[in-house]
Design an enzyme around this catalytic site. Structure first.
Site, short mmCIF file in Angstrom:
data_model
loop_
_atom_site.label_atom_id
_atom_site.label_comp_id
_atom_site.label_asym_id
_atom_site.label_seq_id
_atom_site.Cartn_x
_atom_site.Cartn_y
_atom_site.Cartn_z
N GLU A 205 0.89 -1.16 0.00
CA GLU A 205 0.00 0.00 0.00
C GLU A 205 0.93 1.22 0.00
O GLU A 205 1.84 1.28 0.82
CB GLU A 205 -0.88 0.03 1.25
CG GLU A 205 -1.86 1.20 1.22
CD GLU A 205 -2.67 1.35 2.50
OE1 GLU A 205 -2.31 0.76 3.53
OE2 GLU A 205 -3.69 2.07 2.45
N ARG B 62 5.56 -12.76 10.26
CA ARG B 62 6.29 -11.51 10.07
C ARG B 62 7.73 -11.64 10.55
O ARG B 62 8.03 -12.47 11.39
CB ARG B 62 5.67 -10.42 10.95
CG ARG B 62 4.44 -9.79 10.42
CD ARG B 62 3.92 -8.82 11.48
NE ARG B 62 2.72 -8.17 11.01
CZ ARG B 62 2.72 -7.08 10.23
NH1 ARG B 62 3.85 -6.52 9.89
NH2 ARG B 62 1.58 -6.56 9.82
N LYS C 280 4.81 0.19 11.27
CA LYS C 280 4.81 1.45 10.52
C LYS C 280 4.43 2.61 11.45
O LYS C 280 5.00 3.69 11.39
CB LYS C 280 3.78 1.33 9.40
CG LYS C 280 4.25 1.86 8.06
CD LYS C 280 3.16 1.63 7.02
CE LYS C 280 3.60 0.61 5.99
NZ LYS C 280 2.56 0.43 4.94
#
Length: 551
Positions: A34, A259, A269
């Site tokens: 994204e 992850r 983030k």
RNA sequence: UGCCGAAUGGUGUAACGGUAGCACAAGCGACUCUGACUCGCUUAGUCUAGGUUCGAAUCCUAGUUCGGCAACCA
């Protein structure tokens, strides 16, 4: 650098089986960022898996921007993301795609769902729907609107699209099962009204598809065979499958892996943004950040990052990897590839009292002890030198000590053997300079009589030395897991010494280097000329120290 | 108390019913014109309990522990 072998993993086992059974004949993967932030090493793991898997099976890996939420996204990130992926060494060729290019198709799929009686327009507010959705242990309730006729839904959805409702007035929902034990199946939202300018489609749309609806369709349209994502999407998979099955279109297989987490860093983030916003670091490309741009500026190599991700592999186990492994891989790479040079970080002057005052000579020193192909460089030498302050000591602490003390002969790397004869101190007892005599018969660093010396130390000729700013970076946090302590904010664990700035004396070739060039400063560590570096005002970032025994 | 998932040395992983291996970390030593590199050695592991089997880390059952899930984010 060893070539980063793609180890096998459970994903490749699945692919092998799919190929063997004939379920798939070619492999297509995708990396779907994204455009709402910078890529970090966690993304690198996904990139290596997505592109690496495609490479391994001679397939394709698409780069697809998942730009379904214009509110969060920004054009600024699009180029940066592409640059980072290229820097890592991956190439998507012609296969650059945008979720937003499928908005028309997605809209008609939504209409199709309505026509199949599988979606409806729900006018419940976000807050009100919470009530209807219920809690995990209890079934939800049927929202009003669930029994709308297909015609009503079609008309309402069209109105949504045409901007006849306020933002948030209603959503399009899948009609699945309000009693499902999986909350994601309790009539999830498919489309929301959001009047936001989209970087690609402008103001064409005031409704945008939700992730769950959009992502599986994007994968399906592109013929992705294996759609890899992280573990938190596991509970979304039934919805991913439901949408594609209900639409009766090509069905990629979603596979989830864990992850990447690293000790002494944070990866989210949001938390990285906090560090930037609160100016606790010097921007997204601060060399202490786990962002790819930060790591690049630090001097870490793409090969090391790829190799690291390959070694870690992929599993479904939540884990936290030790930064030491990454550092070790970086050192392996840098040791092989970095030219050597000499820099004195904490200088103290040495005077060779028997060396002629005005004489200067030069030495041609190899740039690498084992790689002749890296060539040589010219290093000037003269009567006054700088050496490290800790290469002199009054009384040696043990017999491993390599430096000077009065009476000790050491080798000035690549030049001469020299013996410390005296030391000059100021009133406070600080060493001002060290007096030595050198042995002219040892030019090049070895004695004709074959005598050995205990130590070899590095040096820079005082009159040729250039002052350089040194930014010594270290791990950003003092704790292995800065998030472990729920009572404290992770930012309290920032190491104030994670950046220390000093001035060093560097040999001339280091001043002339172009930004981003990497060197090993002998006996110190690996350094990378910063983006700010110029020959007049050299700036070096410390990538890592050399491996050293723990203090 | 619901659903989903995962458990192999300190850490990350491999072994796909047949000798539990590798890397990093740690410790000891050798070598060295970088206290680097290199080389040698050492420490250390299958969550628990049952079962199937000639044989189980692997298959089955039960349990334990850990993680994720209730945005009109992705």
């Amino acid at each position: 650098m060893s070539n980063e072998e793609i180890k096998t993993n459970f994903i490749h086992d699945i692919i092998d089986a799919d190929l063997a059974s004939g379920k798939r004949t070619q492999i297509v993967t995708r990396f779907p960022p994204e455009p709402n932030g910078y890529l970090h090493i966690g993304h690198a793991k996904a990139i290596c898996l997505d592109f690496g898997t495609a490479e391994k099976y001679n397939g394709k890996c698409h780069l697809r921007f998942d730009d379904t939420n214009p509110e969060a996204e920004d054009e600024e990130y699009v180029q940066a993301i592409q640059d980072d992926i290229k820097w890592l060494g991956f190439d998507w060729g012609e296969n650059l795609f945008w979720a937003s290019n499928y908005f028309d198709q997605m809209y008609s799929y939504a209409v199709e769902l309505i026509k199949k009686g599988k979606a409806y327009v729900c006018e419940l507010s976000q807050e009100a729907f919470k009530d209807y959705r219920g809690i995990p242990t209890e079934p939800g309730k049927e929202p009003p609107g669930r029994q709308n006729t297909i015609e009503e839904n079609l008309a309402l959805f069209e109105k949504m699209k045409n901007g006849e409702f306020e933002d948030g007035a209603c959503v399009l929902r899948a009609r699945i099962d309000m009693a499902s034990p999986n909350l994601h199946l309790r009539d999830p939202a498919l489309y929301r009204i959001k009047r936001a300018h989209h970087h690609n489609t402008g103001d064409t749309w005031c409704i945008y598809p939700m992730y769950d609806f959009a992502h599986c369709i994007e994968d399906s349209i592109e013929g992705v065979t294996h759609s890899m994502c992280t573990l938190e999407f596991e509970v979304h998979r039934p919805l991913y499958d439901w949408i594609l099955q209900t639409l009766e279109i090509f069905q990629p297989q979603q596979i989830e892996f864990s992850r990447l987490n690293l000790t002494y860093t944070v990866m989210s983030k949001r938390k990285l943004l906090e560090l930037v916003n609160e100016k606790l670091v010097d921007g997204w490309d601060d060399p202490r950040m786990p962002t790819l741009c930060g790591m690049r500026r630090r001097g870490f190599t793409a090969a090391a990052i790829r190799n690291f991700c390959g070694i870690l592999g992929a599993t479904k186990v939540e884990s936290i990897s030790e930064i030491e492994l990454f550092e070790s891989i970086v050192r392996d790479d840098l040791n092989e590839t970095s030219p050597r040079a000499m820099a004195v970080l904490d200088p103290i002057k040495v005077v060779l009292e028997n060396y002629p005052e005005d004489q200067t000579e030069t030495f041609e020193l190899p740039n690498h002890p084992k790689k002749e192909e890296l060539g040589t460089r010219t290093v000037p030498f003269s009567r006054e030198l700088f050496i490290e302050r800790n290469d002199y000591i009054d009384v040696p602490p043990n017999n491993k000590y390599k430096g000077f003390f009065v009476g000790r002969e050491v080798r000035l790397r690549g030049a001469y053997l020299a013996t410390c004869t005296a030391v000059e101190k100021d009133a406070d007892g600080n060493v001002v300079f060290i007096a030595c005599t050198y042995d002219p018969k040892t030019k090049g660093g070895s004695a004709p009589d074959g005598r050995k010396v205990k130590g070899t130390i590095h040096w820079v000729s005082a009159k040729h030395a250039v002052d350089a700013e040194i930014r010594s970076y270290d791990r950003l946090f003092t704790e292995e897991n800065p998030l472990a302590d729920k009572e404290k904010d992770f930012k309290e664990f920032i190491d104030p010494q994670s950046l220390e700035i000093s001035t060093a004396k560097i040999e001339p070739v280091l001043a002339q280097a172009v930004p981003s060039s990497r060197f090993q400063f002998e006996r110190i560590g690996y350094f990378c000329a910063d983006l700010d570096h110029t020959p007049e005002a050299p700036v070096y970032n410390r990538t890592l120290t050399l491996r050293a025994p723990r203090k």
